[in-house]
Design a protein around this motif. Structure first.
Motif, PDB file in Angstrom:
ATOM      1  N   ASN A  66     -45.269 -23.375 -60.563  1.00 57.62           N
ATOM      2  CA  ASN A  66     -45.205 -21.913 -60.523  1.00 57.62           C
ATOM      3  C   ASN A  66     -44.837 -21.335 -61.887  1.00 57.62           C
ATOM      4  O   ASN A  66     -45.381 -20.321 -62.307  1.00 57.62           O
ATOM      5  N   CYS A  67     -43.875 -21.957 -62.555  1.00 54.80           N
ATOM      6  CA  CYS A  67     -43.410 -21.461 -63.854  1.00 54.80           C
ATOM      7  C   CYS A  67     -43.966 -22.258 -65.024  1.00 54.80           C
ATOM      8  O   CYS A  67     -44.269 -21.689 -66.076  1.00 54.80           O
ATOM      9  N   HIS A  68     -44.076 -23.555 -64.856  1.00 54.20           N
ATOM     10  CA  HIS A  68     -44.487 -24.404 -65.978  1.00 54.20           C
ATOM     11  C   HIS A  68     -46.005 -24.563 -66.071  1.00 54.20           C
ATOM     12  O   HIS A  68     -46.503 -25.098 -67.063  1.00 54.20           O
ATOM     13  N   GLY A  69     -46.739 -24.105 -65.028  1.00 51.96           N
ATOM     14  CA  GLY A  69     -48.192 -24.222 -65.051  1.00 51.96           C
ATOM     15  C   GLY A  69     -48.652 -25.606 -64.647  1.00 51.96           C
ATOM     16  O   GLY A  69     -47.911 -26.591 -64.763  1.00 51.96           O
ATOM     17  N   ASN A  70     -49.879 -25.698 -64.163  1.00 45.96           N
ATOM     18  CA  ASN A  70     -50.402 -26.990 -63.726  1.00 45.96           C
ATOM     19  C   ASN A  70     -50.449 -28.002 -64.857  1.00 45.96           C
ATOM     20  O   ASN A  70     -50.308 -29.211 -64.631  1.00 45.96           O
ATOM     21  N   GLU A  71     -50.639 -27.519 -66.088  1.00 44.87           N
ATOM     22  CA  GLU A  71     -50.718 -28.455 -67.218  1.00 44.87           C
ATOM     23  C   GLU A  71     -49.383 -28.628 -67.918  1.00 44.87           C
ATOM     24  O   GLU A  71     -49.293 -29.341 -68.913  1.00 44.87           O
ATOM     25  N   GLY A  72     -48.319 -27.958 -67.429  1.00 40.94           N
ATOM     26  CA  GLY A  72     -46.978 -28.157 -67.971  1.00 40.94           C
ATOM     27  C   GLY A  72     -46.701 -27.440 -69.271  1.00 40.94           C
ATOM     28  O   GLY A  72     -45.713 -27.741 -69.940  1.00 40.94           O
ATOM     29  N   THR A  73     -47.534 -26.471 -69.644  1.00 40.46           N
ATOM     30  CA  THR A  73     -47.334 -25.781 -70.919  1.00 40.46           C
ATOM     31  C   THR A  73     -46.447 -24.557 -70.799  1.00 40.46           C
ATOM     32  O   THR A  73     -46.095 -23.950 -71.807  1.00 40.46           O
ATOM     33  N   GLY A  74     -46.072 -24.177 -69.577  1.00 39.66           N
ATOM     34  CA  GLY A  74     -45.174 -23.037 -69.391  1.00 39.66           C
ATOM     35  C   GLY A  74     -45.922 -21.722 -69.350  1.00 39.66           C
ATOM     36  O   GLY A  74     -46.882 -21.521 -70.088  1.00 39.66           O
ATOM     37  N   LYS A  75     -45.491 -20.819 -68.451  1.00 39.65           N
ATOM     38  CA  LYS A  75     -46.119 -19.509 -68.314  1.00 39.65           C
ATOM     39  C   LYS A  75     -45.032 -18.441 -68.455  1.00 39.65           C
ATOM     40  O   LYS A  75     -44.320 -18.158 -67.496  1.00 39.65           O
ATOM     41  N   VAL A 256     -58.524 -23.136 -58.120  1.00 40.50           N
ATOM     42  CA  VAL A 256     -59.849 -23.074 -58.736  1.00 40.50           C
ATOM     43  C   VAL A 256     -60.204 -21.623 -59.065  1.00 40.50           C
ATOM     44  O   VAL A 256     -60.208 -20.775 -58.179  1.00 40.50           O
ATOM     45  N   PRO A 257     -60.519 -21.301 -60.318  1.00 42.37           N
ATOM     46  CA  PRO A 257     -60.923 -19.934 -60.667  1.00 42.37           C
ATOM     47  C   PRO A 257     -62.340 -19.630 -60.181  1.00 42.37           C
ATOM     48  O   PRO A 257     -63.175 -20.533 -60.049  1.00 42.37           O
ATOM     49  N   LEU A 258     -62.591 -18.362 -59.933  1.00 38.61           N
ATOM     50  CA  LEU A 258     -63.925 -17.894 -59.556  1.00 38.61           C
ATOM     51  C   LEU A 258     -64.238 -16.647 -60.366  1.00 38.61           C
ATOM     52  O   LEU A 258     -63.413 -15.739 -60.455  1.00 38.61           O
ATOM     53  N   GLY A 444     -60.143 -23.164 -75.236  1.00 39.86           N
ATOM     54  CA  GLY A 444     -60.079 -24.276 -76.186  1.00 39.86           C
ATOM     55  C   GLY A 444     -60.676 -25.556 -75.660  1.00 39.86           C
ATOM     56  O   GLY A 444     -61.083 -25.670 -74.504  1.00 39.86           O
ATOM     57  N   ARG A 445     -60.728 -26.528 -76.537  1.00 35.73           N
ATOM     58  CA  ARG A 445     -61.274 -27.838 -76.183  1.00 35.73           C
ATOM     59  C   ARG A 445     -60.443 -28.500 -75.082  1.00 35.73           C
ATOM     60  O   ARG A 445     -60.973 -29.150 -74.193  1.00 35.73           O
ATOM     61  N   ASP A 446     -59.144 -28.298 -75.127  1.00 34.35           N
ATOM     62  CA  ASP A 446     -58.253 -28.876 -74.122  1.00 34.35           C
ATOM     63  C   ASP A 446     -58.159 -27.917 -72.933  1.00 34.35           C
ATOM     64  O   ASP A 446     -57.082 -27.449 -72.559  1.00 34.35           O
ATOM     65  N   ALA A 447     -59.299 -27.637 -72.329  1.00 34.47           N
ATOM     66  CA  ALA A 447     -59.361 -26.619 -71.280  1.00 34.47           C
ATOM     67  C   ALA A 447     -58.732 -27.110 -69.985  1.00 34.47           C
ATOM     68  O   ALA A 447     -58.781 -28.286 -69.653  1.00 34.47           O
ATOM     69  N   SER A 448     -58.116 -26.174 -69.271  1.00 35.10           N
ATOM     70  CA  SER A 448     -57.618 -26.418 -67.919  1.00 35.10           C
ATOM     71  C   SER A 448     -57.900 -25.172 -67.105  1.00 35.10           C
ATOM     72  O   SER A 448     -58.220 -24.105 -67.654  1.00 35.10           O
ATOM     73  N   ARG A 449     -57.790 -25.287 -65.802  1.00 33.39           N
ATOM     74  CA  ARG A 449     -58.022 -24.124 -64.955  1.00 33.39           C
ATOM     75  C   ARG A 449     -56.987 -23.032 -65.235  1.00 33.39           C
ATOM     76  O   ARG A 449     -57.323 -21.846 -65.267  1.00 33.39           O
ATOM     77  N   ASP A 450     -55.743 -23.427 -65.424  1.00 30.70           N
ATOM     78  CA  ASP A 450     -54.710 -22.444 -65.744  1.00 30.70           C
ATOM     79  C   ASP A 450     -55.024 -21.728 -67.052  1.00 30.70           C
ATOM     80  O   ASP A 450     -54.867 -20.505 -67.165  1.00 30.70           O
ATOM     81  N   LYS A 451     -55.454 -22.481 -68.052  1.00 31.53           N
ATOM     82  CA  LYS A 451     -55.786 -21.860 -69.341  1.00 31.53           C
ATOM     83  C   LYS A 451     -56.981 -20.927 -69.199  1.00 31.53           C
ATOM     84  O   LYS A 451     -57.046 -19.886 -69.875  1.00 31.53           O
ATOM     85  N   LEU A 452     -57.925 -21.276 -68.333  1.00 29.52           N
ATOM     86  CA  LEU A 452     -59.067 -20.397 -68.120  1.00 29.52           C
ATOM     87  C   LEU A 452     -58.619 -19.085 -67.486  1.00 29.52           C
ATOM     88  O   LEU A 452     -59.072 -18.007 -67.889  1.00 29.52           O
ATOM     89  N   VAL A 453     -57.729 -19.155 -66.495  1.00 28.19           N
ATOM     90  CA  VAL A 453     -57.223 -17.936 -65.854  1.00 28.19           C
ATOM     91  C   VAL A 453     -56.513 -17.061 -66.884  1.00 28.19           C
ATOM     92  O   VAL A 453     -56.718 -15.837 -66.940  1.00 28.19           O
TER      93      VAL A 453
END
Length: 504
Positions: A66-75, A256-258, A444-453
């Motif tokens: 919820n806070c750290h994001g699915n990829e652990g980078t923090g939100k 999953v983003p749409l 970026g190249r290191d794309a994730s769904r969270d980063k896309l959102v």
């Protein structure tokens, strides 16, 4: 020596790529579920203690992601900046002075467990009060630690070294089949152009198209296949009416983003709509009618086509009453038409023709308001008495099209064998791909769904070449907040914009 160093580097890169494609072990998978959902795979109770009062809540209410994001980078949110959780960073230690003037050494498995369960860093300092303290079984703590060690290496589904897979649901038969072919043609045309230009960050885009079938069960099965075995990264412009009202919740659960148009779906962080929906278009008409036609106190009727439009009609009635409309009724198109000075229509082109015939039979010509996509060629059948009495909402009009946008769409049409029909669907699919392309570049190249959102949220004043500029933001998931209002002059017909981009 130089060649040997390059060989070693190449081997290392290949090993890293192979490692990123490895599946999680059972322990790591259990840790992933705990991290993302706050649920123990062992069946043990997970609770989180929050604040100075140590209020207990289920762990599923406050999972780490919820806070750290699915990829652990923090939100960052509400002034709180959650730290990065990759093991590589934790195990190296901070090495920098904190905002409170204190430093801490590198984390170990034991000190990480203390931070998670007691809210203290390796130096014994209390962590931010916003950080929950979790009660975990020893096996769950080990699983979570094992997953954190893999967190930085794990890729979201659909992301490979050379490809990125997108998915959509498009009917192959039935009344929507021809519209679906138009949408697929535009999507595939845009993807072909992107891939011909080198893809995005060295990856070629692939589109997986599945038929949702005739009913909810088949549509659900197709969706589960996209999100499961087909391993798609995101959905773009699906057409699956059978999932209406349920799709957003499933995308939320799957993360999953749409990008595309959905009707009658609740707000979802995962769903980004380029163009205004039917409700927003009808509210734009209402805003124009209130100020220019002075109809707030006049008898008003909301007419819907069938049961699938009844909920939208009822919602529009509530919207109008909230805006100060005092006499608003709702009924199906089959019912006898009562006296009304203003009529909103929610339905299909054929039923629109049926409504106008019924009104004419009673000698009535009220103000008639509808979304342009729902009236079709029936406008050509209207007699002169309807001149300047019909008002239509258009998400875009010809003056919105730039020369570059017009040319680019014409090239896609030629390549995919499309003509000018179904223009709204074509532009919706076009805008979806323009937004997705730009957001993927920013992710970026290191794309994730969270980063896309996050990247989609950060898009402002995007020039599509076919619409007014589109913008999103935190809490804003529609690229346009209103629609153009156009009236019809007969005989002709001639179309005249009367309110450019009226905002509800």
């Amino acid at each position: 020596m130089g060649r040997l160093r390059w060989l070693v580097l190449l081997i290392a890169m290949q090993l890293a790529a192979s490692a990123s494609a490895l599946e999680l072990s059972a322990q790591e998978a259990a840790g992933k579920r705990l991290y993302r959902e706050g649920v123990s795979s062992s069946g043990a109770q997970v609770t989180a203690r929050v604040g100075a009062a140590d209020m207990s809540v289920p762990g599923s209410v406050l999972p780490c992601a919820n806070c750290h994001g699915n990829e652990g980078t923090g939100k960052p949110e509400g002034g709180v900046r959650p730290p990065v959780l990759s093991w590589q960073r934790l195990a190296l230690g901070s090495g920098t002075r904190q905002a409170n003037g204190r430093e801490y050494p590198a984390y170990t498995e034991a000190s990480l467990a203390r931070a998670i369960q007691q809210g203290r860093d390796p130096a014994g300092n209390r962590l931010d009060p916003a950080m929950p303290r979790f009660s975990l079984a020893q096996s769950d703590q080990r699983s979570l630690t094992a997953y954190l060690k893999r967190l930085a290496d794990e890729r979201d589904p659909g992301v490979q070294e050379a490809t990125l897979r997108l998915g959509t649901l498009l009917p192959g038969s039935g009344e929507l089949a021809s519209a679906a072919r138009v949408v697929e043609g535009v999507l595939q045309g845009c993807i072909a152009r992107i891939n011909a230009e080198g893809g995005i960050h060295g990856r070629q885009l692939q589109l997986v198209v599945l038929d949702p079938g005739p009913d909810r069960a088949s549509a659900q099965q197709a969706l589960e296949r996209l999100l499961g075995p087909e391993q798609v990264f995101a959905l773009v412009m699906p057409m699956a009416p059978a999932l209406e009202g349920r799709l957003a919740a499933q995308l939320e659960a799957a993360g999953v983003p749409l990008i595309g148009a959905l009707s009658q779906e609740p707000y979802s962080r995962q769903v980004f709509e380029p163009l205004p929906g039917l409700r927003e278009q009808l509210l734009s008409l209402a805003a124009y009618a209130e100020t220019s036609l002075q109809v707030l106190q006049l008898p008003t009727l909301v007419v819907y086509g069938d049961a699938t439009q009844a909920a939208l009609a009822a919602r529009l009635q509530a919207d109008l009453r909230e805006r100060g409309w005092t006499q608003v009724q709702v009924q199906g198109v089959e019912a006898p038409v009562p006296d009304a000075e203003v009529v909103f229509f929610v339905g299909t082109a054929a039923l629109f023709g049926q409504l106008t015939e019924a009104l004419q039979a009673k000698g009535m010509a009220p103000y008639l308001l509808a979304a342009s996509s729902q009236v079709g060629g029936e406008l050509l059948q209207l007699p002169e008495q309807w001149s300047r009495r019909v008002f239509l909402a258009y998400p875009f009009i010809p003056s919105d099209w730039s020369a570059a946008g017009r040319t680019a769409l014409a090239q896609v049409r030629e390549r995919q064998g499309l003509d000018g029909r179904q223009a709204l669907l074509q532009v919706g699919a076009w805008c979806s791909m323009v937004l997705l392309e730009e957001a993927l570049k920013r992710a970026g190249r290191d794309a994730s769904r969270d980063k896309l959102v996050v990247a989609l949220e950060g898009l402002h004043d995007v020039q599509t070449g076919l619409t007014p500029p589109l913008s999103f933001g935190p809490g804003r998931r529609q690229g346009m907040a209103g629609a153009h209002v156009v009236t019809l002059e007969l005989p002709g017909p001639m179309f005249y914009p009367v309110a450019p981009l009226a905002r509800p």
